[in-house]
Structures are given as structure tokens and as C-alpha cells.
Design a protein around this motif. Structure first.
Motif, short mmCIF file in Angstrom:
data_model
loop_
_atom_site.label_atom_id
_atom_site.label_comp_id
_atom_site.label_asym_id
_atom_site.label_seq_id
_atom_site.Cartn_x
_atom_site.Cartn_y
_atom_site.Cartn_z
N VAL A 1 -35.18 -23.91 -36.31
CA VAL A 1 -33.92 -24.38 -36.30
C VAL A 1 -33.61 -24.82 -34.71
O VAL A 1 -33.60 -24.11 -33.94
N THR A 2 -33.10 -26.19 -34.66
CA THR A 2 -32.51 -26.59 -33.31
C THR A 2 -30.93 -26.81 -33.43
O THR A 2 -30.63 -27.48 -34.48
N LEU A 3 -30.08 -26.34 -32.90
CA LEU A 3 -28.59 -26.70 -33.08
C LEU A 3 -27.86 -26.13 -31.64
O LEU A 3 -28.37 -25.33 -30.96
N SER A 4 -26.89 -26.95 -31.49
CA SER A 4 -26.02 -26.59 -30.50
C SER A 4 -24.30 -26.65 -30.87
O SER A 4 -24.27 -27.47 -31.58
N ILE A 5 -23.59 -25.79 -30.51
CA ILE A 5 -22.27 -25.71 -30.70
C ILE A 5 -21.74 -25.86 -29.41
O ILE A 5 -21.75 -24.85 -28.56
N GLU A 6 -20.61 -26.71 -29.38
CA GLU A 6 -19.90 -26.81 -28.19
C GLU A 6 -18.65 -25.96 -28.28
O GLU A 6 -18.19 -25.58 -29.42
N GLU A 7 -18.00 -25.85 -27.13
CA GLU A 7 -16.87 -24.85 -27.22
C GLU A 7 -15.63 -25.91 -27.77
O GLU A 7 -15.68 -26.83 -27.86
N GLY A 8 -14.98 -25.04 -28.45
CA GLY A 8 -13.80 -25.57 -29.28
C GLY A 8 -14.26 -26.43 -30.55
O GLY A 8 -13.30 -27.21 -31.32
N GLU A 9 -15.55 -26.22 -31.09
CA GLU A 9 -15.87 -26.83 -32.33
C GLU A 9 -15.41 -25.98 -33.43
O GLU A 9 -15.05 -24.74 -33.28
N TYR A 10 -15.20 -26.51 -34.62
CA TYR A 10 -14.91 -26.03 -35.95
C TYR A 10 -16.00 -26.31 -36.78
O TYR A 10 -16.28 -27.26 -37.49
N VAL A 11 -16.87 -25.21 -37.14
CA VAL A 11 -18.26 -25.54 -37.63
C VAL A 11 -18.23 -24.86 -39.00
O VAL A 11 -17.83 -23.40 -38.98
N ALA A 12 -19.00 -25.23 -39.87
CA ALA A 12 -19.02 -24.39 -41.29
C ALA A 12 -20.71 -24.53 -41.57
O ALA A 12 -21.07 -25.41 -41.52
#
Lengths: 267, 412
Positions: A30-41
């Protein structure tokens, strides 16, 4: 790392559990990046690997292979103590079953992360009450879980997750144990907090909940099968070296920091 | 200090399970109360005995003939302690540290008054006996020097003898018959208050000459009447040892003992008596306390059992605490301090109970033994219960730290 400004950065993460003779691949590259301030489900059926993914993001579990970093810090180099401190300072957990301590007043529940952060008792009580006010439970600070409704209990749990001002709120099926109406209230609260700058990751199997998020990541059999954020696309796309499609940082980090300061000053 | 922050957490957790906590503490409460009470009784008893011994004078030495027979088939031992030895020891020039030397010859014999009679221990002695043995008179006086010299038929009796023979204690001037001979009662001893150690309530005293010459059929050794024991008083407590050496020297010389021969007499001092009593009571107290300590260990195992249950029951809580940022050491300390608080609380209640018993005992009139609980016993009780908590709490606490937070959070 590919992008050190990302809050959560996962690269080719695999997690293998040994179940007796057989190996179970809970996560498979799994490759994934989440930025600050995101709203992820993160959605997926049970067994899709979404819980394992959450545990790794939440530093409760470590990957068998791959590189995981939070705020640019590689998890593989961290001691148990440092991981506990990161959980304490950077991550707020909200669970399906609330996980409140029995027979303990709400403000003492909320105070718990501050206890482990070594905040002095006088200050921690004040901050706990502030966090409770933030979720609209200022009046219920002295109530114990059995004197609170399910929605109120979940809000206490959210106040507890917020009290140490984390960068990331991880919620695992946060509405799973609530009826539709209170579930809606809790989601509204999450969204208000997101508006105020909090990074929100919600793990759910409820498609309706997922659709409210700004970005939906779908998992199946340990891999990401779809990611609504076109920039990151699928894990395989990233692996194939489509660097032109590398995650575009959201244009907000600075503003978020300011918002965040404001948010805490307000309470 | 961070350590103290766990105490409120522990108190909360114990308060949340009051019933269970108090049942758990019961083992420690009973253990501590039992150990303290037994230590207190032991100490009280030994203090009582020591008081009585001390009240009879700490300068007294008692010389008795050895009872060991010499060699195989030597037959009945020859009794060599005689009136001649008593006269020799009375010579102050050779025995500067001895002030009074009192011979005794005693035996059990029947006293008769009217139609009453009583088997009593009658001792022939001298006037100084009252001084050396600190006798106090209820009626009349003790034997006088004149009566000793003239071997008069006079007797001093204890209160039990007086009441048995005359049904009263004001009996000075009455007559008592011993072996057909009339003896005039010149004094009655003060009641010693208990039937315990060193009581003279059931005895009679007559001049040594009368005992030797008329009442008892006393054998002689080298022409001198033998005695059953000799009491002497040293000039002071510090000179007791010197007095002992002087007595030993004279008696060895008079008895013609060679350098390799053992003494044919033994000298016991109050100090050596105190030592013996102290050793006996200490051994008894230790024995009883060890038995009581077993209940402490049982109590400790109870704590361990409950803490293990508590860890299992609170698996989810432990997982949550870890998720919220608790270090392994935080979890360890939380459970360790919880069991420490449990045992300390139990220990304190146990102390309170034994103190309550001690106060109760003090209020019972004429109760023979005081319960003496010393500071050292308290420190011991607190220390033992605290270490019980730490030792028996360690394993459950370690179990708690080993829980995987993910598993623990999922635990139902």
C-alpha cells in the motif's frame, strides 16, 4: 521520502500475519499519503485491511515491509516509548465502542492523554474542560459514562482525542454504535472540527458516511482499489513511477496552522 | 514527582471496586493484625516477667549445688554446699562485693492448726532473707537475728497458708504445728497478687537452725549441715560479676576442686535469669509470629490473584491507555501502585485493629498481660505489607504491560 511535507506517508507497506501454518497478507504493497487538513474516508469490507491500515497509521502496529512516516518521522526507527509519545501528541483516536473508563467522570476521561503527557493536574483539568466545551459537553463534565447517552459518550471520546491538540484524528467506525440521528450529530461535529483545520481520517464500511469525506480510499484484499483523489490514484499507479501524478500538496498548510492556533485560543 | 500521580489513579480504581478491594485487603488486614497482636502479647508477657524478676532485685546471686553426678555409676551425687560455705562467704574481708549471704534449706511439709492442715513448702533461712528477696510484710515482722541464733520455734507464713489454716490473715501470735512441734506465727507476708513467678503466698519461713536440727532430717557433709541453696546480695548491680568470681573462688577452694575439675555448684544471677527468660519469650514470639506471617503471605497471594483478575478484566482499558500514549512503565507503575495502595491500606487497618485490641486489653482490670506494640513492630508491619504489595503486584503488572494494544482494544 517522496514527499516529506505530507502528514502521513506510506510507501509500499505490507503487513503479514502468521496464523499458524498460513500467512495472511493483511496489507499488500500500500502506498498512500495524506496531507495536513485532509478529510479522508477509508472504506472496505471487513478483512479488506482497512483496520490494519488504521493501526499502522495510528502507530499501534508496525508494517512487515515498506516505509511509513508520520510528520516526516520514520516509524521504523522509533522506540516503543517514542511511538507512545507520538500517539499521545500527534494522533487522536476515536473508537466505535467509545472505550471510556467505567465509573469515571467525563472530564477525567478527557484528561487521560494529558496525564501521559505529564501536564500538571491543575492545567490538565482546565484543558479537559475546554475540550469538553468544544464538543458541547461543558455541562456534563462531572457525569459518568452510565449517565450519558451514546452520542454524548462518543463526544466525550472525541474531546479526549482532541485534548492534546493532535495533528491527526483517526476514527474507527465512529458512528457504528450510534443511531442515525446521533451518528449524524457526531459526523457534524467531526466536520466542524475539520473546518477548523483538523486532519480527519475515518475508517468505515458505511458508504453514506464515506461519501461525506473529501477523499475516499477504497480497500479490498489488502490493496487500495480506488482513491477519489485523482492526484494519488491507485497504489499501482504510484509504484509504476507516475511521478507527474505525485500528490499535490493542498494549498492550505500555513492557513491551517493559524486556524489551529485560533481554534485553541477560542476555547 | 511523577510517581505520586499514580496514587489518585490507584485510589479511583480501588474505590470503583470497593467490595472486591475490601475482601482482597482482608487477607493483609488479618495477617498484619495477627502478627502485631502476637508480637505485642509476646512483648507484654516478657515485660511482665522481667518486671517481676527485676522487682526481686537485680543484685541477687543464687548458689545451688550441682545436680550432676560424677562419672558412670557414681550413684547419688554428694551434696557439698554446706553451712560452712555460708560462714566462709559471709567473711567480708575476702568477699568485699558481697553484702548478705543467706542459707536456705527447704522442703515440703505439713502445717497443722487446729483441725486444718496444709502441705506447704517450708524454708529454713536467716533474717537477711527478707532483704535479699525483697519480701514485704502484711502482718507482724520477718524472723529476727535473735530468733535465728536461738533457733526459736517461730514461723512467717504466706497469705495463702494463713487463709487455709486460719481462714483469715491476722494470725500473728497464733500457733502452727510442724511435725508435732508448735511454732508461733510472728508475721504474714504480703500477698504477691498473682500465682505467677516468684510468689511466696504458699510458703513458710522458719529459722535455719530449727529446720536443720529439728524439722528436716538434714544430712551433713564434712560435719556441716547441707543447704539447698544460698542467696547473696552484691553491693551493686555493677559488682554482680565480681561477687560471682569471689564466690566461685572461695567455693572451689573449700570444696578442694583441682584446676581441671568442674564446679560442683552453679551460681545464677538475676541477669542470667533475665537472659534466659528473654531468650525463651523471644523464641516463642518468633515462632508464633512466623505462623501469623503465613497468613500475610496468603493475603499477598490473594492480592496477586485479584490483580491478575483485574488485569484481565481491564484489558481494554490497558489497550486504550496505550493508544492514548501510556508508556510501558506507566502501565507497570499504575498496577504496581494499585496493589501497593491495597496492601498499605490493609496494613494500616490491621495496625488499627491491633492497637484497638491493645487499648481494650488495658481496660480489662487484672488482665495478666499488656499488649505492647512497639514502633519497630509498626515499621515491620508497614514494610511487610508494602513489600507484599510490590512483590505480589509485580507479576500481574508485568502481564498488563505485555498486552498488545490492538488485541487489548479489540478485547471484549
Amino acid at each position: 521520502m517522496a514527499d516529506s511535507s505530507a502528514l502521513v506517508d506510506m510507501h509500499d507497506i505490507s503487513k503479514v500475519y502468521q496464523m499458524g501454518e498460513t500467512k495472511v497478507h493483511a496489507l499488500n504493497g500500500v502506498t498512500l499519503s495524506i496531507e495536513e487538513g485532509e478529510y479522508v474516508a477509508i472504506v472496505g469490507t471487513s478483512g479488506s485491511g482497512k483496520s490494519t491500515l488504521m493501526n499502522i497509521i495510528g502507530l499501534l502496529d508496525s508494517p512487515t515491509e515498506g516505509v511509513f512516516a508520520i510528520r516526516g518521522q520514520r516509524a521504523s526507527g522509533l522506540t516503543g516509548r517514542q511511538m507512545a509519545d507520538l500517539r499521545n501528541m500527534e494522533i487522536g483516536f476515536v473508537f466505535q465502542q467509545f472505550n471510556l473508563l467505567a465509573r469515571t467522570p467525563a472530564w477525567r476521561q478527557v484528561e487521560l492523554p494529558l496525564f501521559y503527557a505529564n501536564v500538571a493536574r491543575s492545567a490538565s483539568r482546565k484543558r479537559a474542560l475546554e475540550a469538553l466545551a468544544q464538543v458541547g459537553l461543558a455541562e456534563r463534565a462531572d457525569h459518568r459514562p452510565d449517565e450519558l447517552s451514546g452520542g454524548q459518550q462518543q463526544r466525550v471520546a472525541i474531546a479526549r482525542a482532541l485534548v492534546n491538540r493532535p495533528s491527526l484524528l483517526l476514527a474507527d467506525e465512529p458512528t457504528g454504535a450510534l443511531d442515525t440521528r446521533t451518528g449524524e450529530e457526531v459526523m457534524a461535529l467531526f466536520e466542524k472540527l475539520h473546518e477548523e483545520g483538523l486532519t480527519l481520517v475515518i475508517i468505515t464500511h458505511d458508504q453514506e458516511i464515506a461519501e461525506r469525506a473529501h477523499r475516499v480510499i477504497t480497500m479490498r484484499d489488502g490493496v487500495i482499489v480506488s482513491d477519489s483523489d485523482a492526484a494519488t490514484t491507485t497504489a499501482s499507479g504510484f509504484r509504476n513511477g507516475l511521478s507527474g501524478a505525485a500528490p499535490a500538496p493542498l494549498p492550505r498548510p500555513v492557513a491551517i496552522e493559524q486556524d489551529k492556533e485560533k481554534m485553541y485560543e477560542a476555547v | 514527582m511523577k510517581l505520586f500521580r499514580y496514587f489518585p489513579v490507584a485510589v479511583d480504581s480501588i474505590a470503583a471496586n470497593k467490595m472486591r478491594a475490601s475482601l482482597t485487603m482482608l487477607g493483609i488486614i488479618i495477617g498484619v493484625a495477627a502478627v502485631l497482636t502476637i508480637l505485642g502479647v509476646g512483648r507484654g508477657a516478657s515485660a511482665n516477667i522481667l518486671d517481676e524478676v527485676a522487682s526481686q532485685g537485680t543484685t541477687r546471686l543464687t548458689i545451688s549445688p550441682s545436680t550432676e553426678s560424677e562419672g558412670e555409676g557414681a550413684g547419688a551425687p554428694v551434696q557439698t554446699l554446706t553451712m560452712g560455705d555460708v560462714r566462709a562467704l559471709s567473711d567480708a574481708a575476702f568477699h568485699p562485693d558481697i553484702v548478705e549471704v543467706v542459707p536456705q534449706y527447704g522442703g515440703s511439709i505439713q502445717l497443722v492448726a487446729g483441725s486444718n492442715n496444709k502441705q506447704t513448702r517450708v524454708t529454713g533461712t536467716t533474717a537477711d532473707y527478707a532483704e535479699v528477696h525483697r519480701l514485704e510484710m502484711a502482718e507482724g515482722r520477718f524472723l529476727t537475728e535473735d530468733e535465728i541464733a536461738q533457733m526459736s520455734n517461730v514461723i512467717v507464713i504466706g497469705t495463702a497458708v494463713a487463709t487455709d489454716l486460719f481462714e483469715r490473715t491476722q494470725v500473728v501470735g497464733e500457733s502452727v504445728r510442724i511435725d508435732g512441734e508448735p511454732f508461733t506465727v510472728v508475721g504474714v507476708l504480703k500477698e504477691s497478687g498473682n500465682a505467677g513467678f516468684g510468689s511466696n503466698d504458699d510458703s513458710g519461713f522458719i529459722p535455719i537452725g530449727a529446720a536443720h536440727g529439728r524439722i528436716f532430717n538434714v544430712p551433713r557433709y564434712r560435719g556441716e549441715y547441707i543447704v539447698t541453696s544460698v542467696s547473696a546480695n552484691a553491693v551493686s548491680e555493677e559488682r554482680v560479676e565480681a561477687a560471682e568470681r569471689q564466690i566461685e573462688q572461695t567455693l572451689r577452694l573449700r570444696h578442694g576442686l583441682g584446676a581441671d575439675d568442674d564446679n560442683d555448684f552453679t551460681i545464677s544471677t538475676q541477669a542470667s535469669l533475665l537472659d534466659t527468660i528473654g531468650t525463651v519469650t523471644n523464641t516463642l514470639t518468633l515462632l508464633l509470629s512466623s505462623i501469623a506471617a503465613i497468613s500475610l503471605v496468603v493475603g499477598g497471594i490473594g492480592i496477586m490473584n485479584i490483580m491478575l483478575v483485574s488485569v484481565t478484566e481491564r484489558t481494554k482499558e490497558i489497550g486504550l491507555r496505550k493508544a492514548l500514549g501510556a508508556h510501558t512503565s506507566d502501565v507497570l507503575l499504575q498496577f504496581l501502585i494499585e496493589s501497593l495502595v491495597l496492601t498499605l491500606l490493609g496494613g494500616l487497618i490491621g495496625i488499627a485493629i491491633s492497637y484497638g485490641l491493645a487499648l481494650l486489653v488495658q481496660r480489662i482490670p487484672n488482665f495478666p498481660i499488656d499488649l505492647l506494640i512497639g514502633v519497630d513492630a509498626l515499621v515491620l508491619a508497614v514494610g511487610v505489607s508494602a513489600s507484599c504489595g510490590l512483590i505480589f503486584g509485580l507479576y500481574p503488572a508485568l502481564r498488563a504491560t505485555r498486552l498488545d494494544p490492538i488485541e487489548a482494544l479489540r478485547y471484549e
